[in-house]
Design an enzyme around this catalytic site. Sequence first.
Site, short mmCIF file in Angstrom:
data_model
loop_
_atom_site.label_atom_id
_atom_site.label_comp_id
_atom_site.label_asym_id
_atom_site.label_seq_id
_atom_site.Cartn_x
_atom_site.Cartn_y
_atom_site.Cartn_z
N ASP A 49 0.83 -1.21 0.00
CA ASP A 49 0.00 0.00 0.00
C ASP A 49 0.86 1.26 0.00
OD1 ASP A 49 0.77 -0.60 2.62
OD2 ASP A 49 -1.17 -0.14 3.51
N SER A 80 -10.58 3.12 28.56
CA SER A 80 -10.93 1.82 28.02
C SER A 80 -10.83 0.78 29.12
CB SER A 80 -9.98 1.46 26.87
OG SER A 80 -10.15 0.12 26.49
N GLY A 137 -2.77 -6.68 19.05
CA GLY A 137 -1.46 -7.25 18.82
C GLY A 137 -1.45 -8.45 17.91
N ALA A 138 -2.58 -8.72 17.23
CA ALA A 138 -2.68 -9.90 16.38
C ALA A 138 -2.48 -9.57 14.90
CB ALA A 138 -4.05 -10.57 16.57
N SER A 142 -6.36 -3.64 14.88
CA SER A 142 -7.11 -3.10 16.01
C SER A 142 -6.93 -1.59 16.10
CB SER A 142 -6.66 -3.77 17.31
OG SER A 142 -5.27 -3.58 17.54
N ASP A 190 -5.63 -0.45 5.78
CA ASP A 190 -6.45 -0.83 6.93
C ASP A 190 -7.60 0.14 7.15
OD1 ASP A 190 -4.49 -2.72 7.18
OD2 ASP A 190 -3.54 -1.82 8.94
#
Length: 400
Positions: A49, A80, A137-138, A142, A190
């Site tokens: 990208d 949060s 963290g995957a 996120s 993203d």
Amino acid sequence: MSGAVWVDPVSDAALVGAVTAGFRGEFGDAPEGMWAAPGRVNLIGEHVDYADGLSLPVALPHRTVVAVRRRGDGVLRCASSLGGPAWHGRVEEIGPGNPSGWASYLAGVVWAMGRAGLLGNDFGGADVFVESSVPVGAGLSSSAALECALALALAELSGLPTDDAGRAALAACCVRAENEIALAPTGGMDQAVALRARAGHTLLVDSADGSATPVPLDLAGEGLALLVIDTRAPHRLVDGQYAQRRKSVEDAAARLSVASLREAADAGTDLRGLTDPTLARRARHVVSEIERVRETLSLMASGRYRELGPVLTASHVSLRDDFEVSCAELDCVVEAALAAGAYGARMTGGGFGGSAIALVEAAEIDAVASAVLAAARSRGLTEPRFLPAPASSPARRVLG
């Protein structure tokens, strides 16, 4: 083999209930509204990208929800239940690296929308509380989900257009937030899919012109499924490795005297002009990956979904060998998925940890997951988790 852990999406009702309770507990009153944005997996088109390339991301059913209430005193308050301290600060003090940590993605959106003239001079700040079912963290975006949920919230509360053009403008602000405030030098894929996805489709993101075109993705109709494998290996884009890869891509383009490696790919530029072996490998990945996206589009258009498998696997090999962004955990789960009968598998996202995907027969998804888990256990690696990945919808307001 049993014991595979599945990370299922959380219902809107459950997320709304949690975020409303969290907002009231933190700020003492009800929010004005709640907005959700999805995580993503990338079917193919990795690390292209920022080279003006082509990508085919898919929105996940896993979502991040923000509860928002406007303020009138120029203060932004972010909290949060997901971990990490709350952050309170003045909007006028937001800048590169301030704040740091998770709140930088939220503060950066406010900063970028303000710089773009999307929040009028009378914007008085906001209270924001976050809940999420997107694994952190995957490598499943996120951070982009967080940015895009808040951007859409502020746009709707400010009466801004949220049609496709409006969402494209918000996505650009979210990219700027991530690059300039959170200091993560990512591209724009993203944010594009988080705001502009369509259920039942992958999204053809053309980073050269900013277009985002939905492309039907009917895996279920063919008896197939996309299995997401979260290796749980630490995934970080701010430790310098991602930035080094991006710089290599930009340096390769400069040495080839092209504006971007997309231009080199489209023109069939001879990469033998790159005498630096590292730059040559990096460029080879980008150019070949763009071609793999085009091959994927052709196969999908003719309904030859199972033939996508070798293309996905070739992408992983390129990312592993030429771009050098894989790791032992990613290689393990890709190899195990292929050995268990997956048509193809590849790492997805920025790499250096994070997640992989595997194209499998829907009826065999549990068996492939079990085989992957057994392989990780046999090598003494952290046990992966698994996510379903039906192509889902973009950011939207959710009702309490």
